[in-house]
Design a protein around this motif. Structure first.
Motif, PDB file in Angstrom:
ATOM      1  N   MET A 215     -24.633 -31.505  -5.667  1.00 21.70           N
ATOM      2  CA  MET A 215     -25.504 -30.796  -6.610  1.00 21.70           C
ATOM      3  C   MET A 215     -24.736 -29.710  -7.352  1.00 21.70           C
ATOM      4  O   MET A 215     -24.887 -29.539  -8.569  1.00 21.70           O
ATOM      5  CB  MET A 215     -26.701 -30.189  -5.871  1.00 21.70           C
ATOM      6  N   PHE A 216     -23.899 -28.978  -6.619  1.00 24.75           N
ATOM      7  CA  PHE A 216     -23.083 -27.948  -7.265  1.00 24.75           C
ATOM      8  C   PHE A 216     -22.092 -28.556  -8.255  1.00 24.75           C
ATOM      9  O   PHE A 216     -21.773 -27.941  -9.282  1.00 24.75           O
ATOM     10  CB  PHE A 216     -22.329 -27.126  -6.211  1.00 24.75           C
ATOM     11  N   SER A 217     -21.614 -29.754  -7.972  1.00 20.21           N
ATOM     12  CA  SER A 217     -20.669 -30.385  -8.898  1.00 20.21           C
ATOM     13  C   SER A 217     -21.337 -30.705 -10.233  1.00 20.21           C
ATOM     14  O   SER A 217     -20.729 -30.534 -11.294  1.00 20.21           O
ATOM     15  CB  SER A 217     -20.087 -31.657  -8.280  1.00 20.21           C
ATOM     16  N   VAL A 218     -22.585 -31.143 -10.171  1.00 21.17           N
ATOM     17  CA  VAL A 218     -23.333 -31.403 -11.408  1.00 21.17           C
ATOM     18  C   VAL A 218     -23.596 -30.095 -12.143  1.00 21.17           C
ATOM     19  O   VAL A 218     -23.430 -30.007 -13.374  1.00 21.17           O
ATOM     20  CB  VAL A 218     -24.651 -32.132 -11.097  1.00 21.17           C
ATOM     21  N   ALA A 219     -23.992 -29.074 -11.392  1.00 20.87           N
ATOM     22  CA  ALA A 219     -24.231 -27.772 -12.019  1.00 20.87           C
ATOM     23  C   ALA A 219     -22.969 -27.257 -12.696  1.00 20.87           C
ATOM     24  O   ALA A 219     -23.008 -26.766 -13.837  1.00 20.87           O
ATOM     25  CB  ALA A 219     -24.719 -26.773 -10.969  1.00 20.87           C
ATOM     26  N   GLY A 220     -21.835 -27.390 -12.020  1.00 18.10           N
ATOM     27  CA  GLY A 220     -20.577 -26.936 -12.599  1.00 18.10           C
ATOM     28  C   GLY A 220     -20.221 -27.694 -13.858  1.00 18.10           C
ATOM     29  O   GLY A 220     -19.724 -27.105 -14.836  1.00 18.10           O
ATOM     30  N   ALA A 221     -20.458 -29.004 -13.857  1.00 14.16           N
ATOM     31  CA  ALA A 221     -20.160 -29.809 -15.040  1.00 14.16           C
ATOM     32  C   ALA A 221     -21.015 -29.409 -16.233  1.00 14.16           C
ATOM     33  O   ALA A 221     -20.627 -29.612 -17.389  1.00 14.16           O
ATOM     34  CB  ALA A 221     -20.362 -31.293 -14.719  1.00 14.16           C
ATOM     35  N   LEU A 222     -22.186 -28.831 -15.944  1.00  9.73           N
ATOM     36  CA  LEU A 222     -23.090 -28.372 -17.002  1.00  9.73           C
ATOM     37  C   LEU A 222     -22.973 -26.870 -17.236  1.00  9.73           C
ATOM     38  O   LEU A 222     -23.840 -26.273 -17.871  1.00  9.73           O
ATOM     39  CB  LEU A 222     -24.535 -28.738 -16.644  1.00  9.73           C
TER      40      LEU A 222
ATOM     41  N   ASN B 189     -29.208 -24.551  -3.103  1.00  3.41           N
ATOM     42  CA  ASN B 189     -28.916 -24.489  -4.534  1.00  3.41           C
ATOM     43  C   ASN B 189     -29.890 -23.564  -5.264  1.00  3.41           C
ATOM     44  O   ASN B 189     -30.262 -23.803  -6.407  1.00  3.41           O
ATOM     45  CB  ASN B 189     -28.930 -25.886  -5.157  1.00  3.41           C
ATOM     46  N   ARG B 190     -30.293 -22.517  -4.557  1.00  2.00           N
ATOM     47  CA  ARG B 190     -31.158 -21.477  -5.115  1.00  2.00           C
ATOM     48  C   ARG B 190     -32.516 -22.013  -5.554  1.00  2.00           C
ATOM     49  O   ARG B 190     -33.068 -21.618  -6.577  1.00  2.00           O
ATOM     50  CB  ARG B 190     -30.462 -20.765  -6.287  1.00  2.00           C
ATOM     51  N   GLY B 191     -33.044 -22.911  -4.746  1.00  2.00           N
ATOM     52  CA  GLY B 191     -34.333 -23.505  -5.059  1.00  2.00           C
ATOM     53  C   GLY B 191     -35.467 -22.891  -4.272  1.00  2.00           C
ATOM     54  O   GLY B 191     -35.349 -21.817  -3.689  1.00  2.00           O
TER      55      GLY B 191
END
Length: 421
Positions: free
Chosen positions: A260-267, A65-67
């Protein structure tokens, strides 16, 4: 160098000095070299390549996740002796396998039936070289790996990087950059081996030493190498193999980045690396229904773990082992409570990782650190134990998990290389 010349050089002072600089000891290199050379004629032009395994120090499930991650290459390696072929075929033997691998590089398209096999990695790495405009060709040889399979020390990533280093050495004058070889290895594992993974494992194997790696630009990770020895601070770094199988865990691994990507997408973000703590906390009421509680917890782990990488790298640069231990324990707690990758929900009766962590704490107590190692759900924990506590710790763990389950590791300063005198 010819086979005959290599074998004559194995016991020379120059060779021993070279080996000590790479491995820290002789590492049984004499026996390994003799095994590797058995398949060649005396006059064959043989070249030697070595790729270390890797240990994840911090950054558990953050690279995808680009961390940021903190990783170290280890003294346990995959060693290969090879000679080029003119017919575009690869013929490789490997210790532990009865049959040699034979592959024609004229067809570099993925073959579904090969997924999960050694052949898929050879084909995938070669395809990666081809698609990037590098030269490739066939070769013959042997591989001997000291990286235990399933140990969390990235035996598959090491093989991918080893294959890339061989092609770089034989056909590209060793000019392919280490990070480029790592990217090709990831490409092979994702598309040909058919396993989802980030870029941390391959990068750590390719670059060497302890590296702080920032994947904010996943195509061009920023790598900051550091010199540090846990041994110099009176500590032994090790992994404990709990004996758990990684079979059927692909969905468990894939769910971590996906959630994690799903949360990022929701935001309205591309990845978890773009989310601030307060932004996440403020959005929890809506995120619970759209993404689920576990996705929120895993994203919170990502945010805090990303910061711990910075703090642990700072502790290493200062030589502050006490702070390092404290942060390492916090990383382990976060993986256990938030990331939830210490056992699989699909097999709750098998909880080797939590069992190992708790037994380790009971055996040693304070001034030590323990955490899940690598992808998790089964497999290994990582431990940092003082030299005086190491034998009681090792004895306690091996009574439960078996003789040889505790694997001491040393950080290797050099990444994937061609060995020369």
């Amino acid at each position: 160098m010819t086979k005959k010349t290599w074998l004559a050089a194995v016991n020379s002072p120059a060779w021993n000095s070279r080996i000590q600089a790479i491995y820290g000891d002789s590492s049984g290199i004499d026996k390994r070299m003799h095994y590797l050379m058995e398949c060649f004629d005396n006059d064959a032009d043989v070249r030697i390549f070595s790729t270390p395994g890797r240990t994840e120090l911090a950054g558990n499930h953050t690279d995808h996740n680009r961390g940021r991650v903190l990783a170290g290459s280890v003294h346990l390696d995959a060693l290969a002796a090879v000679t080029p072929r003119s017919d575009n075929k690869v013929i490789l033997e490997s210790a532990g396998y009865r049959k040699s691998f034979k592959l024609d590089l004229s067809d570099l398209e993925p073959i579904p039936q090969e997924a999960g096999s050694f052949a898929s990695l050879i084909r995938g790495v070669t395809a990666g070289f081809s698609s990037r405009g590098y030269t490739f060709g066939g070769f013959k040889g042997r591989i001997h790996s000291r990286i235990p399979a399933g140990s969390g020390l990235s035996s598959s990533a090491a093989i991918e990087v080893l294959l890339g280093t061989i092609l770089s050495g034989l056909y590209n004058e060793n000019a392919v950059p280490a990070v480029e070889i790592a990217k090709i290895g990831k490409y092979a594992e994702n598309r040909y081996f058919n396993k989802p993974c980030g870029l941390m494992d391959q990068t750590a194997c390719a670059v060497g030493g302890i590296s702080s790696i920032d994947f904010s630009d996943p195509d061009n990770p920023r790598v900051d190498k550091m010199d540090f020895s846990f041994n110099d601070h009176n500590y032994i770094l090790c992994v404990v193999d709990t004996g758990g199988s990684h079979a059927d865990l692909t969905e468990d691994y894939a769910a971590c980045p996906r959630e994690m990507f799903s949360v990022a997408g929701a935001l309205s973000r591309e990845s978890a690396s773009e989310i601030e703590t307060e932004e996440l906390l403020s959005a929890i009421p809506s995120l619970r229904s759209s993404c689920g509680d576990r996705a929120i917890l895993r994203t919170l782990h990502f945010i805090t773990e990303n910061q711990r990488v910075i703090e642990m790298a700072r502790a290493i640069r200062k030589g502050d082992i006490s702070s390092y231990i404290s942060i390492m324990n916090a990383s382990g707690d976060s993986s256990w409570k938030l990331l939830q990758n210490c056992y699989s929900c699909g097999n709750p009766s098998e909880q080797g990782i939590p069992l190992a962590v708790e037994l380790a704490r009971l055996a040693v107590g304070n001034n030590a650190a323990f955490r899940v190692h690598g992808g998790g759900f089964a497999g290994t924990i990582q431990a940092l134990v003082s030299k005086e506590d190491f034998m009681p710790f090792s004895n306690r763990m091996e009574r439960v998990f078996g003789k040889g389950s505790v694997i001491p590791i040393r950080v290797r300063s050099q990444g994937s290389i061609e060995l020369v005198l």
